[in-house]
Each structure stands twice: as structure tokens, then as C-alpha cells.
Design a protein around this motif. Structure first.
Motif, PDB file in Angstrom:
ATOM      1  N   ASP A  85      -6.565 -13.593 -13.138  1.00 17.71           N
ATOM      2  CA  ASP A  85      -7.730 -13.151 -12.368  1.00 17.71           C
ATOM      3  C   ASP A  85      -7.278 -12.687 -10.986  1.00 17.71           C
ATOM      4  OD1 ASP A  85     -10.173 -12.981 -10.915  1.00 17.71           O
ATOM      5  OD2 ASP A  85     -11.091 -14.340 -12.361  1.00 17.71           O
ATOM      6  N   GLY A  86      -7.738 -11.521 -10.570  1.00 21.01           N
ATOM      7  CA  GLY A  86      -7.364 -10.981  -9.274  1.00 21.01           C
ATOM      8  C   GLY A  86      -7.882 -11.801  -8.106  1.00 21.01           C
ATOM      9  N   ALA A  87      -8.961 -12.571  -8.332  1.00 18.35           N
ATOM     10  CA  ALA A  87      -9.514 -13.411  -7.268  1.00 18.35           C
ATOM     11  C   ALA A  87      -8.554 -14.501  -6.857  1.00 18.35           C
ATOM     12  CB  ALA A  87     -10.841 -14.022  -7.722  1.00 18.35           C
ATOM     13  N   TYR A  88      -7.533 -14.791  -7.674  1.00 14.66           N
ATOM     14  CA  TYR A  88      -6.556 -15.823  -7.339  1.00 14.66           C
ATOM     15  C   TYR A  88      -5.591 -15.352  -6.254  1.00 14.66           C
ATOM     16  CZ  TYR A  88      -8.130 -18.069 -11.672  1.00 14.66           C
ATOM     17  OH  TYR A  88      -8.884 -18.648 -12.659  1.00 14.66           O
ATOM     18  N   PHE A  89      -5.633 -14.064  -5.924  1.00 11.64           N
ATOM     19  CA  PHE A  89      -4.795 -13.510  -4.851  1.00 11.64           C
ATOM     20  C   PHE A  89      -5.643 -12.843  -3.769  1.00 11.64           C
ATOM     21  CE2 PHE A  89      -2.237 -13.898  -8.609  1.00 11.64           C
ATOM     22  CZ  PHE A  89      -1.042 -14.434  -8.131  1.00 11.64           C
ATOM     23  N   GLY A  90      -6.822 -12.394  -4.131  1.00 18.25           N
ATOM     24  CA  GLY A  90      -7.747 -11.845  -3.147  1.00 18.25           C
ATOM     25  C   GLY A  90      -7.417 -10.436  -2.721  1.00 18.25           C
ATOM     26  N   THR A  91      -8.330  -9.846  -1.988  1.00 16.14           N
ATOM     27  CA  THR A  91      -8.196  -8.443  -1.577  1.00 16.14           C
ATOM     28  C   THR A  91      -7.399  -8.280  -0.290  1.00 16.14           C
ATOM     29  OG1 THR A  91     -10.305  -8.605  -0.380  1.00 16.14           O
ATOM     30  CG2 THR A  91     -10.399  -7.855  -2.664  1.00 16.14           C
ATOM     31  N   THR A  92      -7.134  -9.369   0.416  1.00 16.36           N
ATOM     32  CA  THR A  92      -6.546  -9.293   1.756  1.00 16.36           C
ATOM     33  C   THR A  92      -5.038  -9.484   1.786  1.00 16.36           C
ATOM     34  OG1 THR A  92      -8.580 -10.040   2.822  1.00 16.36           O
ATOM     35  CG2 THR A  92      -6.547 -10.432   4.030  1.00 16.36           C
ATOM     36  N   PHE A  93      -4.500 -10.288   0.889  1.00 19.48           N
ATOM     37  CA  PHE A  93      -3.138 -10.798   1.007  1.00 19.48           C
ATOM     38  C   PHE A  93      -2.051  -9.773   1.333  1.00 19.48           C
ATOM     39  CE2 PHE A  93       0.744 -11.240  -1.622  1.00 19.48           C
ATOM     40  CZ  PHE A  93       1.469 -11.997  -0.717  1.00 19.48           C
ATOM     41  N   PRO A  94      -1.805  -8.727   0.513  1.00 20.00           N
ATOM     42  CA  PRO A  94      -0.657  -7.852   0.798  1.00 20.00           C
ATOM     43  C   PRO A  94      -0.752  -7.129   2.135  1.00 20.00           C
ATOM     44  CG  PRO A  94      -2.037  -6.886  -0.905  1.00 20.00           C
ATOM     45  CD  PRO A  94      -2.551  -8.265  -0.669  1.00 20.00           C
ATOM     46  N   HIS A  95      -1.954  -6.765   2.529  1.00 20.31           N
ATOM     47  CA  HIS A  95      -2.136  -6.023   3.768  1.00 20.31           C
ATOM     48  C   HIS A  95      -1.969  -6.937   4.988  1.00 20.31           C
ATOM     49  CE1 HIS A  95      -3.535  -3.503   0.637  1.00 20.31           C
ATOM     50  NE2 HIS A  95      -4.633  -4.213   0.451  1.00 20.31           N
ATOM     51  N   LEU A  96      -2.383  -8.194   4.844  1.00 18.93           N
ATOM     52  CA  LEU A  96      -2.163  -9.149   5.923  1.00 18.93           C
ATOM     53  C   LEU A  96      -0.677  -9.466   6.061  1.00 18.93           C
ATOM     54  CD1 LEU A  96      -3.536 -10.924   8.053  1.00 18.93           C
ATOM     55  CD2 LEU A  96      -3.668 -12.744   6.332  1.00 18.93           C
ATOM     56  N   LEU A  97       0.026  -9.515   4.939  1.00 21.17           N
ATOM     57  CA  LEU A  97       1.469  -9.766   4.973  1.00 21.17           C
ATOM     58  C   LEU A  97       2.191  -8.691   5.781  1.00 21.17           C
ATOM     59  CD1 LEU A  97       3.821 -11.559   3.769  1.00 21.17           C
ATOM     60  CD2 LEU A  97       4.041  -9.777   2.040  1.00 21.17           C
ATOM     61  N   PHE A  98       1.850  -7.421   5.543  1.00 23.86           N
ATOM     62  CA  PHE A  98       2.487  -6.332   6.280  1.00 23.86           C
ATOM     63  C   PHE A  98       2.030  -6.303   7.740  1.00 23.86           C
ATOM     64  CE2 PHE A  98       2.920  -4.091   2.000  1.00 23.86           C
ATOM     65  CZ  PHE A  98       4.281  -4.392   1.914  1.00 23.86           C
ATOM     66  N   LEU A  99       0.839  -6.813   7.999  1.00 22.57           N
ATOM     67  CA  LEU A  99       0.355  -6.870   9.377  1.00 22.57           C
ATOM     68  C   LEU A  99       1.102  -7.951  10.162  1.00 22.57           C
ATOM     69  CD1 LEU A  99      -1.829  -5.527  11.183  1.00 22.57           C
ATOM     70  CD2 LEU A  99      -3.323  -7.441  10.611  1.00 22.57           C
ATOM     71  N   VAL A 100       1.357  -9.085   9.508  1.00 26.88           N
ATOM     72  CA  VAL A 100       2.074 -10.184  10.154  1.00 26.88           C
ATOM     73  C   VAL A 100       3.568  -9.880  10.254  1.00 26.88           C
ATOM     74  CG1 VAL A 100       2.683 -12.632   9.962  1.00 26.88           C
ATOM     75  CG2 VAL A 100       0.369 -11.876   9.419  1.00 26.88           C
ATOM     76  N   TYR A 101       4.110  -9.201   9.236  1.00 28.53           N
ATOM     77  CA  TYR A 101       5.529  -8.830   9.224  1.00 28.53           C
ATOM     78  C   TYR A 101       5.645  -7.301   9.184  1.00 28.53           C
ATOM     79  CZ  TYR A 101       6.014 -13.722   7.812  1.00 28.53           C
ATOM     80  OH  TYR A 101       5.951 -15.101   7.740  1.00 28.53           O
ATOM     81  N   PRO A 102       5.387  -6.629  10.304  1.00 28.43           N
ATOM     82  CA  PRO A 102       5.366  -5.154  10.307  1.00 28.43           C
ATOM     83  C   PRO A 102       6.709  -4.513   9.966  1.00 28.43           C
ATOM     84  CG  PRO A 102       5.256  -6.022  12.550  1.00 28.43           C
ATOM     85  CD  PRO A 102       5.080  -7.185  11.634  1.00 28.43           C
ATOM     86  N   THR A 103       7.811  -5.237  10.175  1.00 23.66           N
ATOM     87  CA  THR A 103       9.123  -4.670   9.858  1.00 23.66           C
ATOM     88  C   THR A 103       9.324  -4.508   8.352  1.00 23.66           C
ATOM     89  OG1 THR A 103      10.102  -6.888   9.915  1.00 23.66           O
ATOM     90  CG2 THR A 103      10.187  -5.590  11.946  1.00 23.66           C
ATOM     91  N   LEU A 104       8.503  -5.182   7.555  1.00 21.36           N
ATOM     92  CA  LEU A 104       8.608  -5.080   6.100  1.00 21.36           C
ATOM     93  C   LEU A 104       7.870  -3.872   5.546  1.00 21.36           C
ATOM     94  CD1 LEU A 104       8.060  -8.795   5.028  1.00 21.36           C
ATOM     95  CD2 LEU A 104      10.225  -7.571   5.239  1.00 21.36           C
ATOM     96  N   LEU A 105       7.049  -3.231   6.379  1.00 21.40           N
ATOM     97  CA  LEU A 105       6.280  -2.086   5.900  1.00 21.40           C
ATOM     98  C   LEU A 105       7.234  -0.964   5.514  1.00 21.40           C
ATOM     99  CD1 LEU A 105       3.322  -1.262   5.531  1.00 21.40           C
ATOM    100  CD2 LEU A 105       3.437  -0.133   7.751  1.00 21.40           C
ATOM    101  N   PRO A 106       7.226  -0.527   4.252  1.00 24.38           N
ATOM    102  CA  PRO A 106       8.186   0.486   3.795  1.00 24.38           C
ATOM    103  C   PRO A 106       8.038   1.802   4.547  1.00 24.38           C
ATOM    104  CG  PRO A 106       7.076  -0.558   1.938  1.00 24.38           C
ATOM    105  CD  PRO A 106       6.339  -0.969   3.166  1.00 24.38           C
ATOM    106  N   SER A 107       9.147   2.453   4.751  1.00 24.19           N
ATOM    107  CA  SER A 107       9.135   3.749   5.424  1.00 24.19           C
ATOM    108  C   SER A 107       8.565   4.808   4.491  1.00 24.19           C
ATOM    109  CB  SER A 107      10.559   4.134   5.837  1.00 24.19           C
ATOM    110  OG  SER A 107      10.604   5.462   6.292  1.00 24.19           O
ATOM    111  N   LYS A 108       7.830   5.752   5.077  1.00 28.57           N
ATOM    112  CA  LYS A 108       7.289   6.882   4.307  1.00 28.57           C
ATOM    113  C   LYS A 108       8.201   8.099   4.413  1.00 28.57           C
ATOM    114  CE  LYS A 108       3.511   4.618   3.329  1.00 28.57           C
ATOM    115  NZ  LYS A 108       3.741   3.404   4.128  1.00 28.57           N
ATOM    116  N   ASP A 109       9.364   7.928   5.043  1.00 33.65           N
ATOM    117  CA  ASP A 109      10.310   9.023   5.219  1.00 33.65           C
ATOM    118  C   ASP A 109      10.784   9.509   3.863  1.00 33.65           C
ATOM    119  OD1 ASP A 109      12.262  10.798   5.852  1.00 33.65           O
ATOM    120  OD2 ASP A 109      13.378   9.469   7.194  1.00 33.65           O
TER     121      ASP A 109
END
Length: 277
Positions: free
Chosen positions: A164-188
């Protein structure tokens, strides 16, 4: 329901109950996406506010998760409690992984690519992150989010696809990249194309895009008869990253600009189709 929200409780044997319930649950096949929730977090009733309305036999399910359930309980009741305990643990898990400690644990799994890698060639095997399309249980199965192409994919395994997707929620991956901005993949494009061993012709791509904007006639050449390109374009869906229901500022601005460009192109296509019915 379109998918199995809860895996079969018979995954483990009776002897598995000799260990803690959480360790048994995490070691069961198909539960590799989950991380271990700290017991202190589970025992703090404030963190579980409202979950008693989501889970039947809430108190007993919580006792089962924390290994404080009466041993004299009937086996038949324990089987049904396993289902409720899995649901309760999943909902607690969704709350846990957006805490500082939970993000750290999921970060370790992300670095090991435990959730798989993006199947898109140009994403250069970018590790994925689990995400839900809704925070309400029993509605949508879990999907995998790629931070490079910002799109969603279904898990390869049917076991993972039934979570079930509710076990991870809609926020998790985006909050992770917000807290750890250096992990955000380059679009280059140069970094995303290193797998092919060839450099991306960004100049040629920009010229092609400019030509399509200036000469919309080229878009319809070779198209199927009776197919409205504009109507197909308008039906195209795109994923919108959100944190606690709100769109991320920078991504939202980019998407508004992209949609404005798309709307102008659709208008050109519709005008062209009216001239050439």
C-alpha cells in the motif's frame, strides 16, 4: 481492490514468532522497502494520534507489534490480528520516515539502491525512492520516484507492487531531497548521458525544439489520420511532487512554465488541425 494491500500473513512459520514481531515482519519476503521503526516512537501515543480510527482491534494490534500481547490469545484471533498489525505498522512507518531519524534510516537504504534503479536509459541507473499517490490506505499501491526525471515507476516485483502506498506517504522522497539537497540528482545532460559514452548534442536539441515552436506543421507530419494530436497532448498526465499536500516551490514554478509552453503548442496544433481537417 486493484491490488493486495497486505501480504499473506503465512509468509513466516510459527517458529518465527520467537523473535520480535517487527524483526519477523521486516525479514518477511516482500517487505524489503520498510525500515525498522524505533520502539520509542511506537510507544509514544502522541505519534499514533488518530490511528485508532484507521485500524480495527487497535490496542491488540499495537500490543502484537510491541510484543506485549497476551500469550494465551487464541491462534485464530492472532491470525486476524496479524493483518491489522501490518496495517498499523505501515501507517506508523509512513509517519516515522518523515522524522529526522526515519529519514536517516531510509537514506541508508537509498544509498544502497534497495528500492531499485530508474529504468529510463538517460537517468543513468539513478536510485529510486518509494512514494505513495495518496496518504489514505487501501487506495493506491506504492510507486517508485526518480529524482532525476521526476517520474514514477511501478516496482518490478509483484510482492513490492502489492504494498500500500499509504505506508510511505506522498511526502517522503521530496522531504528527503529537501533535507539532503546534495543528494538531488543533477539534470545536466552530460552527467546523465555518461552511460552511453557519448556527449549530448544540446545545441542540436535546442535547435530542434526551436524549430518545432516556429514550425508547428512539422509536428503533424507522419501522424495517423483521424487522431487529434492536441487532444492527446491535453490528456497527458504528469506527477506533481508535494510535501504535506503543498507543491514544492521551485518544481511548481518550473512545471507552470512547462505547462505554459505546452498550452501554446497545443493551441498551435489545434489551429493547424482546423486548417487541415
Amino acid at each position: 481492490m486493484p491490488f493486495n494491500v497486505v501480504e499473506d500473513a503465512s509468509t513466516g512459520s510459527d517458529s518465527d514468532y520467537s523473535s520480535t514481531w517487527i524483526s519477523w515482519f521486516l525479514s518477511s519476503k516482500g517487505n524489503e522497502y520498510f525500515c525498522e521503526v524505533d520502539e520509542d516512537f511506537i510507544l509514544d501515543r502522541f505519534n499514533l494520534t488518530g490511528l485508532n480510527n484507521e485500524v480495527a482491534n487497535y490496542s491488540q494490534a499495537l500490543d502484537l507489534i510491541t510484543d506485549s500481547l497476551d500469550e494465551d490469545i487464541q491462534d485464530e484471533l492472532r491470525g486476524s490480528l496479524d493483518v491489522q498489525a501490518r496495517l498499523l505498522y505501515g501507517l506508523i512507518h509512513a509517519r516515522w520516515i518523515v522524522t529526522a531519524r526515519g529519514l536517516q534510516k531510509m537514506l541508508e537504504k537509498y544509498k544502497r539502491a534497495d528500492f531499485g534503479r530508474c529504468p529510463r536509459v538517460l537517468c543513468a541507473s539513478q536510485p529510486l525512492l518509494p512514494v505513495g499517490l495518496t496518504d489514505i490506505p487501501y487506495e493506491k499501491s506504492v510507486k517508485l520516484y526518480c529524482g532525476r526525471c521526476e517520474d514514477l515507476y511501478s516496482p518490478k516485483s509483484s510482492r513490492h507492487g502489492s504494498i500500500d502506498g499509504a505506508y510511505f506517504g506522498t511526502t517522503f522522497p521530496h522531504l528527503l531531497f529537501l533535507v539532503y539537497p546534495t543528494l538531488l540528482p543533477s539534470k545536466d545532460p552530460e552527467t546523465s548521458m555518461h552511460v552511453t559514452g557519448k556527449e549530448t548534442n544540446t545545441l542540436g536539441d535546442s535547435r530542434n525544439r526551436r524549430r518545432l515552436r516556429e514550425e508547428p506543421e512539422a509536428v503533424t507530419e507522419g501522424g495517423g489520420e483521424g487522431i487529434s494530436t492536441a487532444s492527446v497532448a491535453m490528456k497527458a498526465e504528469r506527477y506533481r511532487p508535494r510535501i504535506y499536500g503543498f507543491q514544492i516551490n521551485e518544481i511548481a514554478k518550473l512545471q507552470r512554465w512547462q505547462e505554459a509552453v505546452r498550452d501554446r503548442q497545443i493551441a498551435r496544433l489545434e489551429a493547424l488541425e482546423e486548417k487541415n481537417p
